[in-house]
Scaffold this motif. Structure first.
Motif, PDB file in Angstrom:
ATOM      1  N   PHE A  69       0.815  -1.215   0.000  1.00 29.66           N
ATOM      2  CA  PHE A  69       0.000   0.000   0.000  1.00 29.66           C
ATOM      3  C   PHE A  69       0.852   1.270   0.000  1.00 29.66           C
ATOM      4  O   PHE A  69       0.337   2.354  -0.282  1.00 29.66           O
ATOM      5  CB  PHE A  69      -0.970  -0.004   1.182  1.00 29.66           C
ATOM      6  N   SER A  70       2.144   1.136   0.302  1.00 28.26           N
ATOM      7  CA  SER A  70       3.011   2.318   0.167  1.00 28.26           C
ATOM      8  C   SER A  70       3.028   2.799  -1.279  1.00 28.26           C
ATOM      9  O   SER A  70       3.235   3.980  -1.544  1.00 28.26           O
ATOM     10  CB  SER A  70       4.426   2.022   0.666  1.00 28.26           C
ATOM     11  N   ARG A  71       2.799   1.877  -2.221  1.00 31.50           N
ATOM     12  CA  ARG A  71       2.698   2.277  -3.634  1.00 31.50           C
ATOM     13  C   ARG A  71       1.606   3.317  -3.834  1.00 31.50           C
ATOM     14  O   ARG A  71       1.804   4.338  -4.514  1.00 31.50           O
ATOM     15  CB  ARG A  71       2.397   1.041  -4.487  1.00 31.50           C
ATOM     16  N   ASP A  72       0.435   3.092  -3.234  1.00 31.37           N
ATOM     17  CA  ASP A  72      -0.666   4.029  -3.402  1.00 31.37           C
ATOM     18  C   ASP A  72      -0.419   5.318  -2.631  1.00 31.37           C
ATOM     19  O   ASP A  72      -0.841   6.397  -3.060  1.00 31.37           O
ATOM     20  CB  ASP A  72      -1.976   3.372  -2.969  1.00 31.37           C
ATOM     21  N   VAL A  73       0.277   5.210  -1.499  1.00 34.03           N
ATOM     22  CA  VAL A  73       0.670   6.411  -0.757  1.00 34.03           C
ATOM     23  C   VAL A  73       1.620   7.246  -1.604  1.00 34.03           C
ATOM     24  O   VAL A  73       1.513   8.480  -1.676  1.00 34.03           O
ATOM     25  CB  VAL A  73       1.318   6.037   0.585  1.00 34.03           C
ATOM     26  N   ILE A  74       2.570   6.588  -2.262  1.00 33.62           N
ATOM     27  CA  ILE A  74       3.526   7.286  -3.132  1.00 33.62           C
ATOM     28  C   ILE A  74       2.793   7.942  -4.301  1.00 33.62           C
ATOM     29  O   ILE A  74       3.099   9.082  -4.686  1.00 33.62           O
ATOM     30  CB  ILE A  74       4.605   6.316  -3.626  1.00 33.62           C
ATOM     31  N   ALA A  75       1.817   7.239  -4.867  1.00 27.09           N
ATOM     32  CA  ALA A  75       1.022   7.824  -5.952  1.00 27.09           C
ATOM     33  C   ALA A  75       0.312   9.081  -5.473  1.00 27.09           C
ATOM     34  O   ALA A  75       0.294  10.106  -6.170  1.00 27.09           O
ATOM     35  CB  ALA A  75       0.016   6.800  -6.468  1.00 27.09           C
ATOM     36  N   MET A  76      -0.262   9.007  -4.285  1.00 23.56           N
ATOM     37  CA  MET A  76      -0.949  10.180  -3.736  1.00 23.56           C
ATOM     38  C   MET A  76       0.031  11.307  -3.441  1.00 23.56           C
ATOM     39  O   MET A  76      -0.260  12.489  -3.688  1.00 23.56           O
ATOM     40  CB  MET A  76      -1.723   9.790  -2.482  1.00 23.56           C
ATOM     41  N   ALA A  77       1.206  10.954  -2.908  1.00 18.66           N
ATOM     42  CA  ALA A  77       2.216  11.977  -2.622  1.00 18.66           C
ATOM     43  C   ALA A  77       2.710  12.636  -3.905  1.00 18.66           C
ATOM     44  O   ALA A  77       2.995  13.844  -3.931  1.00 18.66           O
ATOM     45  CB  ALA A  77       3.387  11.358  -1.859  1.00 18.66           C
ATOM     46  N   THR A  78       2.796  11.854  -4.978  1.00 16.35           N
ATOM     47  CA  THR A  78       3.175  12.420  -6.278  1.00 16.35           C
ATOM     48  C   THR A  78       2.108  13.400  -6.754  1.00 16.35           C
ATOM     49  O   THR A  78       2.419  14.493  -7.254  1.00 16.35           O
ATOM     50  CB  THR A  78       3.353  11.291  -7.310  1.00 16.35           C
ATOM     51  N   ALA A  79       0.851  13.018  -6.593  1.00 11.01           N
ATOM     52  CA  ALA A  79      -0.244  13.906  -6.994  1.00 11.01           C
ATOM     53  C   ALA A  79      -0.242  15.183  -6.163  1.00 11.01           C
ATOM     54  O   ALA A  79      -0.451  16.283  -6.695  1.00 11.01           O
ATOM     55  CB  ALA A  79      -1.582  13.180  -6.850  1.00 11.01           C
ATOM     56  N   VAL A  80       0.008  15.060  -4.867  1.00  9.70           N
ATOM     57  CA  VAL A  80       0.085  16.253  -4.014  1.00  9.70           C
ATOM     58  C   VAL A  80       1.225  17.153  -4.484  1.00  9.70           C
ATOM     59  O   VAL A  80       1.086  18.375  -4.584  1.00  9.70           O
ATOM     60  CB  VAL A  80       0.277  15.853  -2.538  1.00  9.70           C
ATOM     61  N   SER A  81       2.369  16.538  -4.815  1.00 12.64           N
ATOM     62  CA  SER A  81       3.528  17.318  -5.266  1.00 12.64           C
ATOM     63  C   SER A  81       3.222  18.109  -6.529  1.00 12.64           C
ATOM     64  O   SER A  81       3.630  19.271  -6.659  1.00 12.64           O
ATOM     65  CB  SER A  81       4.715  16.378  -5.523  1.00 12.64           C
ATOM     66  N   LEU A  82       2.506  17.475  -7.469  1.00 13.72           N
ATOM     67  CA  LEU A  82       2.220  18.136  -8.745  1.00 13.72           C
ATOM     68  C   LEU A  82       0.954  18.981  -8.710  1.00 13.72           C
ATOM     69  O   LEU A  82       0.663  19.708  -9.659  1.00 13.72           O
ATOM     70  CB  LEU A  82       2.108  17.080  -9.851  1.00 13.72           C
TER      71      LEU A  82
END
Length: 605
Positions: free
Chosen positions: A129-142
Motif C-alpha cells: 500500500f506504500s505504492r498508493d501512498v507514493i502515488a498520492m504523494a506524487t499527486a500532491v507534489s504536482l
C-alpha cells in the motif's frame, strides 16, 4: 519486422476492453492541455506563493519571461542504498535548467521504504500500500499545477509504480523518470543464498549471516539481483520513459551525472521535437511492450499486480490472461538471479536492456510505432550510453551478446516462452514463475499443510515436521487480510526441503516477487482467503495438484464435499494483530477497500 500475431491480438483485445475508460482518460488529458501555463493562469497570490523561494533570476525567468518550470518529485532518503544517490540530483537539474533558459523546483518528496529492511516484520505489511501512498504523494507534489514538465526520481519496488500512477494523473505533462543505478557487485547472489540456507538449518550463526548479507548489500545503489526494483528499470526502458540506457549505470560512474542532465534536456525537448505528454506515451501498445519486456527477462511477478494498477491509471484494463497469452510466445532472453547466477551488472555488461529491446523489436515481439520521450522512438533505447569527447553522451549498439550465459538473441533463447504461467482451478486463479524451476518440478501433487502465517511454517520446519513431499499453503496474506506482504522468509526453508529431495511447493494469496527461485510457488491466489476465497476451505492433509504445464491449481476433493465445506473466517487473533502497530492502523481503510491482486490491489478505485 511484422508484429507477432499473438502480440497484435492481445494488444487489440486490451484496446477494445479499455475503450470507454481510455477515452475518458484522454478527454481529461486534452482539457488539461488546452489551459494556459500555470504562472499565467493562476491568481497573483497563487503565483507569488509558488515562486517565493526561487532565486531572483529564476523568478524573473518563470514569471516574466514565461520560461518552462520543471517539477522534480524525489524519493531521496539517505537510509536506503537505492535512493541515497538522489541527494544531489536536484542541484544538477536546476543548474542544467538555467543553461537552457528554464527553471526547476523540487515539487515534493515521496516515501521510499525497503522490503529488504522490513522483510518478515510487521512493517512489511505497509509495503504494497506504500505504492498508493507514493502515488498520492506524487499527486500532491504536482497539484500546485505550475509545471511544464516533471522529472521522477525513484528506483525501487513500490516507488516507481507509485510515481508512475501519480504522474499519470497529470497525463498532460511531459515526464521523464530518472534512476540512480545499481550498486557494484559484492558477494554473489548464489553465495548469499547458500549462507541463508545454512542459517535456516542452524549450520551458521547470526555473525556469519550478517557478514554475508553486508558483503552483498554494501554501498549506494540498487540491490544487484533482478527483483522488482531492477525489473522496474527494465520496464521503464521498454516504455521509453527514461533517457535511453540509463537504467543500470552505477552511481558514481563517469556518465551518471550527464545522464541526469540529459533527463532535464529530454523533458524540455528541442526545437524540432517536443517531449510528449506522459498520458499519450503510456498507451495500450506501450503497456504491452512493458509486459513483453518483463516476460523476456524473467522479471518480478510483483508487476502482475503493479502494472495492472499502472495501466488502470491511464484508463487501460489488463489482466492475467493477457500476461499468460504473451508468456506463451515471448522468448526468455536473459538469465539474471534469481533466474540465473548473473547479477544486473553482468546483465548490463552482456548487453543489458538495449540488447533485449533490439532483439524483441527485430523479432516482432514489441511495438516499434510508439511514442517515447525521445525523438528517435523506441529504437533509440537499443544502445548503451558512454561519455564521448567533451563529456557528450554517445550510445553504442551491442551487435551480439557479450555473454550468452546471461543474454541471448531471439534466434537462440533460453526458453521459447516467458516462464510465467496462469494457474486456474477450484483454488482460484494464481500465477507461477517457472523460469528457474527445474522441469521435473513443474507439476507436483502432494498432501498439504495449512499455515496462517510465515512464522507458523518456520516453527514447523524447525520442529522437523515438514520432511516429506508436501504443498505448504500459507493463507491470510492477501491485500485485504494484511496488505499482502512479500514472503521471502519462506524461501530458505522450502529450498532446504527441496534440496533434501522432497517434492515441495508453496500455495499462497501473498507475494513472492519471483524470489521463490527454484521452488514452485503458486502466488497471488485470488480471490484471497480473507475475502472468502477457496484457500479458506482448505484443510491439512488435502491433496493439492499444482501443474504449471496444464495451468491447474486444484484440491482433489469431490465437488460435493468441496461445496459443503465451511469457508473459515480469518482468525480474530490474526485480524487484530494485523491491524495494530508499526503504523498499520493508518492503513485500515486501504485493507478494507483493496481490489484483488489481479485488479492491481488498488485502494483508489
Amino acid at each position: 519486422m511484422k508484429l507477432h500475431d499473438t502480440v497484435a491480438s492481445v494488444t487489440q483485445r486490451i484496446t477494445e476492453r479499455s475503450r470507454p475508460t481510455r477515452s475518458a482518460y484522454l478527454a481529461r488529458l486534452e482539457v488539461a492541455l488546452q489551459r494556459p501555463p500555470g504562472a499565467q493562469r493562476l491568481g497573483c497570490a497563487n503565483v507569488a506563493h509558488a515562486f517565493a523561494a526561487l532565486p531572483g533570476n529564476d523568478k524573473l525567468r518563470v514569471v516574466t519571461e514565461k520560461a518552462p518550470n520543471i517539477g522534480i518529485v524525489t524519493a531521496f532518503n539517505d537510509m536506503l542504498s537505492a535512493h541515497a544517490p538522489f541527494q544531489h540530483y536536484p542541484d544538477l537539474i536546476k543548474a542544467e535548467a538555467r543553461k537552457h533558459g528554464a527553471t526547476a523546483q523540487v515539487a515534493g518528496g515521496v516515501p521510499a521504504m525497503c522490503d529488504g529492511v522490513t522483510q518478515g516484520t510487521a512493517g512489511m505489511e505497509l509495503s504494497l500500500f506504500s505504492r498508493d501512498v507514493i502515488a498520492m504523494a506524487t499527486a500532491v507534489s504536482l497539484s500546485h499545477d505550475v509545471f511544464a514538465g516533471a522529472l521522477m526520481l525513484g528506483v525501487c519496488d513500490k516507488i516507481v509504480p507509485g510515481l508512475l500512477i501519480g504522474a499519470l494523473q497529470f497525463g498532460h505533462l511531459p515526464t521523464v523518470f530518472v534512476p540512480a543505478g545499481p550498486m557494484t557487485t559484492g558477494l554473489s547472489n548464489n553465495a548469499k543464498s547458500k549462507v541463508r540456507e545454512q542459517a535456516a538449518q542452524g549450520l551458521v550463526g547470526r555473525a556469519e549471516l550478517l557478514a554475508a548479507e553486508s558483503a552483498a548489500y554494501h554501498s549506494p545503489g540498487t540491490c544487484t539481483f533482478y527483483g522488482t526494483a531492477n525489473s522496474n528499470q527494465m520496464l521503464l526502458e521498454a516504455m521509453g520513459l527514461h533517457v535511453p540506457g540509463t537504467a543500470f549505470i552505477n552511481p558514481g560512474a563517469d556518465v551518471r551525472d550527464e545522464l541526469t542532465r540529459e533527463a532535464l534536456r529530454t523533458v524540455l525537448g528541442s526545437a524540432d521535437f517536443k517531449c510528449p505528454p506522459i498520458g499519450r506515451v503510456v498507451d495500450e501498445r506501450c503497456i504491452v511492450n512493458a509486459m513483453v519486456a518483463l516476460l523476456a527477462t524473467g522479471g518480478s511477478t510483483n508487476h502482475l499486480i503493479h502494472w495492472v494498477a499502472v495501466a488502470r491509471a491511464a484508463g487501460i484494463v489488463i489482466d492475467w490472461d493477457d500476461f499468460s497469452a504473451l508468456s506463451d510466445v515471448v522468448p526468455l532472453l536473459s538469465r539474471v538471479y534469481p533466474n540465473g547466477s548473473a547479477d544486473v551488472n553482468q546483465f548490463q555488461a552482456a548487453g543489458g536492456p538495449g540488447f533485449i529491446i533490439r532483439e524483441l523489436l527485430d523479432g516482432g515481439f514489441m511495438h516499434a510505432d510508439v511514442l517515447t520521450d525521445r525523438a528517435g522512438g523506441l529504437r533509440e533505447y537499443t544502445g548503451i550510453p558512454r561519455a564521448a569527447e567533451g563529456g557528450r553522451l554517445q550510445w553504442d549498439t551491442t551487435a551480439v551478446s557479450q555473454d550468452e550465459t546471461v543474454v541471448r538473441p531471439v534466434s537462440s533463447p533460453f526458453s521459447a516462452s516467458g516462464g510465467l504461467k496462469l494457474l486456474q482451478g477450484n483454488l482460484g486463479r494464481s500465477v507461477i514463475k517457472i523460469s528457474a524451476v527445474p522441469d521435473d518440478r513443474h507439476a507436483i501433487e502432494a498432501p498439504c499443510r495449512v499455515f496462517d502465517s510465515q512464522d507458523a511454517l518456520h516453527q514447523a520446519f524447525g520442529a522437523d515436521e515438514l520432511n516429506q513431499d508436501l504443498i505448504c499453503v500459507v493463507r491470510w496474506q492477501g491485500p485485504q487480510a494484511n496488505g499482502m506482504p512479500e514472503l521471502h522468509k519462506l524461501t530458505p526453508p522450502l529450498a532446504v526441503l527441496q534440496g533434501k529431495g522432497y517434492r515441495v511447493a508453496l500455495v499462497t494469496d501473498g507475494r513472492m516477487s519471483g524470489a521463490s527461485g527454484k521452488v514452485p510457488a503458486a502466488i497471488h491466489v485470488s480471490p484471497e482467503a480473507a475475502a472468502g476465497g477457496p484457500l479458506a476451505r482448505v484443510r491439512d492433509g488435502d491433496i493439492i495438484r499444482l501443474d504449471a504445464n496444464a495451468g491447474l491449481l486444484q484440491v482433489l476433493v469431490s465437488e460435493a464435499e468441496w461445496a459443503a465445506r465451511e469457508v473459515l473466517p480469518m482468525p480474530e487473533t490474526l485480524r487484530a494483530a494485523n491491524g495494530v502497530g508499526t503504523g498499520r492502523e493508518l492503513f485500515a481503510s486501504m485493507r478494507r477497500n483493496a481490489l484483488t491482486a489481479e485488479e492491481g490491489a488498488c485502494s483508489w478505485l
